[in-house]
Structure formats: structure tokens, C-alpha cells
Design an enzyme around this catalytic site. Structure first.
Site, PDB file in Angstrom:
ATOM      1  N   GLU A  30      24.714  14.490  54.327  1.00 57.33           N
ATOM      2  CA  GLU A  30      23.966  13.292  54.721  1.00 57.33           C
ATOM      3  C   GLU A  30      24.110  12.950  56.211  1.00 57.33           C
ATOM      4  O   GLU A  30      23.332  12.156  56.739  1.00 57.33           O
ATOM      5  CB  GLU A  30      24.403  12.106  53.836  1.00 57.33           C
ATOM      6  CG  GLU A  30      23.961  12.307  52.393  1.00 57.33           C
ATOM      7  CD  GLU A  30      24.539  11.296  51.409  1.00 57.33           C
ATOM      8  OE1 GLU A  30      23.856  10.971  50.430  1.00 57.33           O
ATOM      9  OE2 GLU A  30      25.693  10.861  51.587  1.00 57.33           O
ATOM     10  N   ASP A 217      17.041  13.096  42.674  1.00 60.91           N
ATOM     11  CA  ASP A 217      16.938  13.340  41.227  1.00 60.91           C
ATOM     12  C   ASP A 217      16.355  12.110  40.547  1.00 60.91           C
ATOM     13  O   ASP A 217      16.185  11.074  41.170  1.00 60.91           O
ATOM     14  CB  ASP A 217      18.322  13.655  40.636  1.00 60.91           C
ATOM     15  CG  ASP A 217      19.318  12.529  40.907  1.00 60.91           C
ATOM     16  OD1 ASP A 217      20.014  12.584  41.933  1.00 60.91           O
ATOM     17  OD2 ASP A 217      19.348  11.559  40.113  1.00 60.91           O
TER      18      ASP A 217
HETATM   19  N1  ADE Z   1      23.186   9.817  44.008  1.00 62.00           N
HETATM   20  C1  ADE Z   1      22.173  10.689  43.851  1.00 62.00           C
HETATM   21  N2  ADE Z   1      21.737  10.697  42.592  1.00 62.00           N
HETATM   22  C2  ADE Z   1      22.497   9.803  41.915  1.00 62.00           C
HETATM   23  C3  ADE Z   1      22.545   9.377  40.571  1.00 62.00           C
HETATM   24  N3  ADE Z   1      21.719   9.895  39.654  1.00 62.00           N
HETATM   25  N4  ADE Z   1      23.458   8.432  40.226  1.00 62.00           N
HETATM   26  C4  ADE Z   1      24.303   7.922  41.145  1.00 62.00           C
HETATM   27  N5  ADE Z   1      24.315   8.304  42.432  1.00 62.00           N
HETATM   28  C5  ADE Z   1      23.408   9.230  42.821  1.00 62.00           C
END
Ligand code: ADE
Length: 249
Positions: A30, A217
Site C-alpha cells: 500500500e 475483494d
Molecule cells: N481488507 C481488504 N479486504 C478486506 C476484508 N474482506 N475484510 C477486512 N479487511 C479487508
């Protein structure tokens, strides 16, 4: 003598007005692009966090990797506030999508942030609210939100950028039920593990903050599969937005 005192007073007040912006990511991916473009880097380690002080887009910045989760985020942000004369905070990184409008790699700029796993409701508080405060949500700074939104639209295109609530907790969310609960309880657009902790510290220091998150995601059952494929693209998206922001500040 009087003139010299006046000059010194003016000089010190001007110096303390100068911006130093803290730019925080939780993971190496990041902050990778940011570090590669920084100039005049001086680095210092405090409490196992490496702080990189220098120039980015000709602005004074301190960039660091907080580590994952709320304690890491709060501790490192507090050190930045105490040691680096920071007067603005930008968090950059990836998140899981909660709102159905979001596609992977889209961006959410925080207007509000909430600690979704903070629960003292048995004493009559709102879910997420820290005892002593009425609101569960921390506000991001309006000016930083506008700059972040404009920059994100320039970097990714208007249709990939949203402004909304970001929920934070010490859990990687990968199931549909929790996604639905975060949306209905908090109106959350995205979920991650640091933003509201940074905003909590920023609010205590009365320092403007904004969190920028690109979706790695969908935070549902497919989260772990999406995540590995998209985490680097999403992390770079968000960092590029920060670089564009700095060029406008
Ligand atoms: N960071 C990226 N994806 C995430 C997720 N599904 N839950 C918590 N933090 C995250």
C-alpha cells in the site's frame, strides 16, 4: 531588536503553519509506489514502525506502514502526531466491498468511519459508539474528501469512485451474513481493518483525516480468492490517487 523579535515571531508562526501530511498504509504493497517517488528521505524507527520523512510531489510528508489492525493503526498514528508535526492525515489502501454497486478495484473515499466491532450496547450505547460519545461514526474532513474524490475521478474515471461510510474491525470479512449486517447496521460501503482507528486518533487530535480504499475483494465467501488476485492492483490505485491529491494541495 524589536524588528528582530517581530521577524522571529513571524518566521516561527509561518514555519508552524507549514503542512506535513501523514500518509499511512497498513501493508508494504500500500505504500510501495509512494516510497519509490519520495525525495530527501530520512527514515527513523519507533516502536517497530519505520517512519519515512521527506518530499512527495514537493510536499512535506511522513509515510509509514502501520501494520494490520486497529491497535497498530492507532499506535503509529499517535507517534506520527507526537513526533512529526503532522497537520493532515491520509490513509491509503485496499478494502472489501460491502455495497452492491461496487466492483473490484473501485474506490471508496470515506465520509464517515465506524469501528464495527466496538460494542457496549448492553449499557445503552449505539453499536460502534465509544462510551462518552453519542455518535458511532467519526467524520472525515470535507476538504480532504473533495480533493480525494476529484483525484480519484481523474485517476480512475467518475464511474469507479464513491463516497461513503467505511467500517473497520479486527477481522478479515469473508462471509455474506456479515456483509449484510455491516450494510444494514452502519450503511457501510466498504470494510477494512485500520481506517476508523486512524480517524479516532485524528479526531482526538482535531486533525483533518480522509481514508481512501480501493476494493480488493467482495468481502463475501469469495473474498480470499479475489483478494490475492487484486490486492496489488487495488493498492496501487489508491496510492496513485494520493499522489494526485498531493499535486493539488
Ligand atoms: N481488507 C481488504 N479486504 C478486506 C476484508 N474482506 N475484510 C477486512 N479487511 C479487508
Amino acid at each position: 531588536m524589536k524588528k528582530l523579535t517581530l521577524l522571529l515571531t513571524l518566521l516561527t508562526s509561518t514555519l508552524s503553519l507549514a503542512d506535513r501530511i501523514a500518509i499511512i498504509g497498513a501493508m508494504d504493497s500500500e505504500i510501495k509506489i509512494l516510497l519509490s517517488q519520495m525525495k530527501n528521505i530520512e527514515q527513523e524507527e519507533k516502536a517497530s514502525v519505520v517512519f519515512y520523512k521527506g518530499k512527495l510531489e514537493n510536499k512535506d510528508v511522513v509515510v509509514f506502514k502501520s501494520g494490520i489492525g486497529k491497535v497498530n493503526a492507532a499506535m503509529s498514528t499517535t507517534i506520527a502526531m507526537e513526533e512529526y508535526d503532522v497537520n493532515k492525515i491520509i490513509f491509503t489502501g485496499v478494502a472489501g466491498a460491502i455495497n452492491n454497486n461496487l466492483n473490484i478495484t473501485d474506490v471508496v473515499v470515506s465520509d464517515y468511519l465506524v469501528q464495527h466491532d466496538y460494542d457496549t450496547t448492553v449499557f445503552g450505547t449505539k453499536k460502534g459508539a465509544v462510551p462518552g460519545s453519542v455518535d458511532a461514526k467519526f467524520s472525515a474532513d470535507k476538504n480532504l474528501i473533495n480533493i480525494a474524490k476529484n483525484s480519484a475521478e481523474k485517476v480512475l474515471g467518475k464511474d469507479k469512485v464513491y463516497v461513503g461510510t467505511i467500517a473497520t474491525g479486527d477481522q478479515f470479512i469473508a462471509d455474506k451474513k456479515t456483509v449484510q449486517a455491516l450494510e444494514s447496521e452502519f450503511g457501510a460501503w466498504a470494510v477494512e481493518m485500520e481506517g476508523a482507528a486512524v480517524a479516532h486518533v485524528a479526531n482526538l487530535y482535531k486533525t483533518p483525516v480522509v481514508v481512501i480504499r480501493s476494493m480488493s475483494d467482495k468481502a463475501d465467501g469469495s473474498a480470499h480468492m479475489n483478494y490475492n488476485d487484486f490486492v496489488n492492483i487495488a493498492a496501487d490505485n489508491s496510492a496513485k490517487i494520493v499522489i494526485n491529491m498531493l499535486s493539488q494541495m
